[in-house]
Write an enzyme that holds these catalytic residues in place. Structure first.
Site, PDB file in Angstrom:
ATOM      1  N   LYS A   1      -5.495  -9.984  -5.613  1.00  0.00           N
ATOM      2  CA  LYS A   1      -6.679 -10.452  -4.880  1.00  0.00           C
ATOM      3  C   LYS A   1      -7.849  -9.497  -5.061  1.00  0.00           C
ATOM      4  CE  LYS A   1      -6.492  -8.411  -0.342  1.00  0.00           C
ATOM      5  NZ  LYS A   1      -7.613  -8.253   0.524  1.00  0.00           N
TER       6      LYS A   1
ATOM      7  N   LYS B   1       0.834  -1.214   0.000  1.00  0.00           N
ATOM      8  CA  LYS B   1       0.000   0.000   0.000  1.00  0.00           C
ATOM      9  C   LYS B   1       0.865   1.260   0.000  1.00  0.00           C
ATOM     10  CE  LYS B   1      -4.285  -1.971   1.575  1.00  0.00           C
ATOM     11  NZ  LYS B   1      -5.455  -1.965   2.417  1.00  0.00           N
TER      12      LYS B   1
ATOM     13  N   LYS C   1     -11.728  -4.533  -1.854  1.00  0.00           N
ATOM     14  CA  LYS C   1     -12.772  -3.498  -1.783  1.00  0.00           C
ATOM     15  C   LYS C   1     -12.296  -2.214  -2.428  1.00  0.00           C
ATOM     16  CE  LYS C   1     -13.818  -4.594   2.721  1.00  0.00           C
ATOM     17  NZ  LYS C   1     -12.510  -4.170   3.169  1.00  0.00           N
TER      18      LYS C   1
HETATM   19  N1  AQP Z   1      -9.958 -11.575  -1.991  1.00  0.00           N
HETATM   20  C1  AQP Z   1     -10.172 -12.111  -0.804  1.00  0.00           C
HETATM   21  N2  AQP Z   1     -10.297 -13.450  -0.662  1.00  0.00           N
HETATM   22  C2  AQP Z   1     -10.511 -14.023   0.543  1.00  0.00           C
HETATM   23  N3  AQP Z   1     -10.633 -13.300   1.688  1.00  0.00           N
HETATM   24  C3  AQP Z   1     -10.526 -11.960   1.608  1.00  0.00           C
HETATM   25  N4  AQP Z   1     -10.609 -10.964   2.531  1.00  0.00           N
HETATM   26  C4  AQP Z   1     -10.411  -9.786   1.914  1.00  0.00           C
HETATM   27  N5  AQP Z   1     -10.208  -9.951   0.603  1.00  0.00           N
HETATM   28  C5  AQP Z   1     -10.279 -11.304   0.365  1.00  0.00           C
HETATM   29  C6  AQP Z   1     -10.873 -11.178   3.941  1.00  0.00           C
HETATM   30  O1  AQP Z   1     -11.982 -10.373   4.303  1.00  0.00           O
HETATM   31  C7  AQP Z   1     -11.805  -9.922   5.653  1.00  0.00           C
HETATM   32  C8  AQP Z   1     -12.009  -8.438   5.744  1.00  0.00           C
HETATM   33  O2  AQP Z   1     -11.006  -7.763   5.014  1.00  0.00           O
HETATM   34  P1  AQP Z   1     -10.561  -6.298   5.448  1.00  0.00           P
HETATM   35  O3  AQP Z   1     -11.646  -5.352   5.219  1.00  0.00           O
HETATM   36  O4  AQP Z   1     -10.035  -6.323   6.818  1.00  0.00           O
HETATM   37  O5  AQP Z   1      -9.368  -5.854   4.585  1.00  0.00           O
HETATM   38  P2  AQP Z   1      -8.594  -6.491   3.445  1.00  0.00           P
HETATM   39  O6  AQP Z   1      -8.105  -7.839   3.791  1.00  0.00           O
HETATM   40  O7  AQP Z   1      -7.534  -5.503   3.064  1.00  0.00           O
HETATM   41  O8  AQP Z   1      -9.753  -6.590   2.369  1.00  0.00           O
HETATM   42  P3  AQP Z   1      -9.988  -5.798   1.054  1.00  0.00           P
HETATM   43  O9  AQP Z   1     -11.333  -6.177   0.567  1.00  0.00           O
HETATM   44  O10 AQP Z   1      -8.853  -6.005   0.131  1.00  0.00           O
HETATM   45  O11 AQP Z   1     -10.044  -4.290   1.485  1.00  0.00           O
HETATM   46  P4  AQP Z   1      -9.115  -3.100   1.094  1.00  0.00           P
HETATM   47  O12 AQP Z   1      -9.190  -3.007  -0.401  1.00  0.00           O
HETATM   48  O13 AQP Z   1      -9.705  -1.917   1.768  1.00  0.00           O
HETATM   49  O14 AQP Z   1      -7.723  -3.389   1.577  1.00  0.00           O
HETATM   50  C9  AQP Z   1     -10.429 -10.361   6.105  1.00  0.00           C
HETATM   51  O15 AQP Z   1     -10.535 -11.543   6.876  1.00  0.00           O
HETATM   52  C10 AQP Z   1      -9.731 -10.649   4.812  1.00  0.00           C
HETATM   53  O16 AQP Z   1      -8.704 -11.610   4.966  1.00  0.00           O
END
Ligand code: AQP
Length: 332
Positions: A192, A111, A195
């Site tokens: 991956k 990031k 969001k």
């Molecule tokens: N692509 C994914 N596959 C499986 N699990 C996932 N998680 C996120 N993306 C995937 C799991 O969802 C939970 C919540 O995630 P988070 O909001 O804490 O942040 P993150 O892991 O950084 O998820 P995002 O969607 O990618 O958000 P942004 O883009 O804001 O960083 C966690 O248990 C995560 O492992």
């Protein structure tokens, strides 16, 4: 009874990766374990955002979580900023966490290069996450594969605190789902599903997307020229592998059975439509149920206030004990 803590950031629309990697596990474990689930809004401040949008996304995420099946009778669901112990404990753990541990975190490194201006919060993210987990003496942290390193860091921070001030924190274990621990972006199966990238056309399937949108996104999904529907670790076949893994995670079938389901497919078009169909059916009840909560914000806020109260009952005494151990004059 084992205690579970897990969280999600209100950074964007919750997607299929969040659903398969996190929410489903949360719901499934509710009867066997004591659960704390948290919408980690303080964490979401570490990336650029708009304040009004954040409030809206926080409520929407809460509605989705209740709709997915998080039950207020079985679990405590709350918003991180409603329990001030998290931010207070973060300062305390900041003071014992070596900065080198944080600089090594993969998510920070990824990031860091993408953001124009990087705040301290981005580096500190895993310390706040450690507080989230440790304040509740959580034994288990169900997460997708991407968060495993942060849970391991929380273990190390707990170990360091226990070493410095005496046995106090429970070292948590990450619990990773066996299938779909990392759902990949449909537009780019090398990254991956995320969001913050969900606004990119065809990248993610939103949990609240309507059937037409879901179909459109799957139709655009990147595949390859092999025209062979089978699981594979080959990076060049990652798109097809991702589609099959999504299908497998939702149907609960074995790999051979999944491949057999597509034995008569005429090509990747049939595969995409087959996966779209089961995803649409899996998400349909969640979309319908979420509307119920979103249309009654007062009831939703009351549920969240109750969750925060329950969380405070656990987190505040733990924070006080932590302060005492660290030599602060507590309770004046
Ligand atoms: N692509 C994914 N596959 C499986 N699990 C996932 N998680 C996120 N993306 C995937 C799991 O969802 C939970 C919540 O995630 P988070 O909001 O804490 O942040 P993150 O892991 O950084 O998820 P995002 O969607 O990618 O958000 P942004 O883009 O804001 O960083 C966690 O248990 C995560 O492992």
């Amino acid at each position: 009874m084992k205690r579970v803590f897990s969280g999600i950031q209100p950074t964007g629309e919750p997607h299929l990766g969040n659903y398969l990697g996190a929410f489903r596990q949360w719901v499934e474990g509710q009867d066997q374990k004591e659960n704390f689930f948290c919408i980690v809004d303080l964490h979401s401040l570490t990336a650029p955002y708009d304040p009004e949008g954040l409030r809206e996304r926080t409520r929407k995420l809460a509605a989705v979580l209740f709709a997915v099946g998080i039950s207020p009778e079985k679990s405590t669901l709350f918003i991180q900023s409603h329990v001030s112990a998290h931010a207070e404990a973060c300062w305390l753990l900041n003071c014992i966490t070596p900065i080198g541990w944080l600089q090594k975190m993969t998510q920070f490194k990824e990031k860091f290069t993408k953001q124009e201006s990087v705040g301290m919060g981005l580096l500190d993210y895993p310390v706040l996450m450690a507080c989230d987990i440790l304040l509740y003496d959580a034994d288990e942290v169900p997460v997708g594969d991407d968060q495993k390193q942060h849970v391991e860091l929380a273990r190390n921070i707990a170990g360091r605190f226990n070493h410095l001030y005496g046995d106090f924190f429970v070292p948590p274990e990450p619990v990773i789902p066996k299938i779909a621990a990392r759902v990949m972006g449909l537009d780019d199966p090398a990254t991956k599903m995320s969001k913050s990238a969900a606004s990119i056309r065809g990248h993610a399937i939103g949990v609240l997307d309507d059937p037409k949108e879901i179909e459109r996104s799957f139709k655009r999904a990147k595949t390859d020229l092999f025209n062979e529907i089978r699981f594979s670790d080959d990076q060049e076949r990652a798109g097809v592998n991702n589609l099959l893994s999504i299908y497998q995670a939702i149907t609960g079938k074995g790999r051979e059975e999944v491949e057999a389901d597509f034995a008569n497919a005429r090509g990747y078009g049939d595969l995409k439509m087959g996966v779209a169909e089961i995803v649409i059916e899996a998400l349909r009840p969640i979309r319908e149920e979420s509307d119920k909560y979103l249309n009654d914000p007062v009831a939703l806020d009351t549920m969240l206030a109750k969750g925060a109260e329950q969380a405070r009952e656990v987190a505040m005494p733990k924070l006080r004990e932590m302060q005492e151990k660290m030599g602060l004059l507590v309770g004046m």
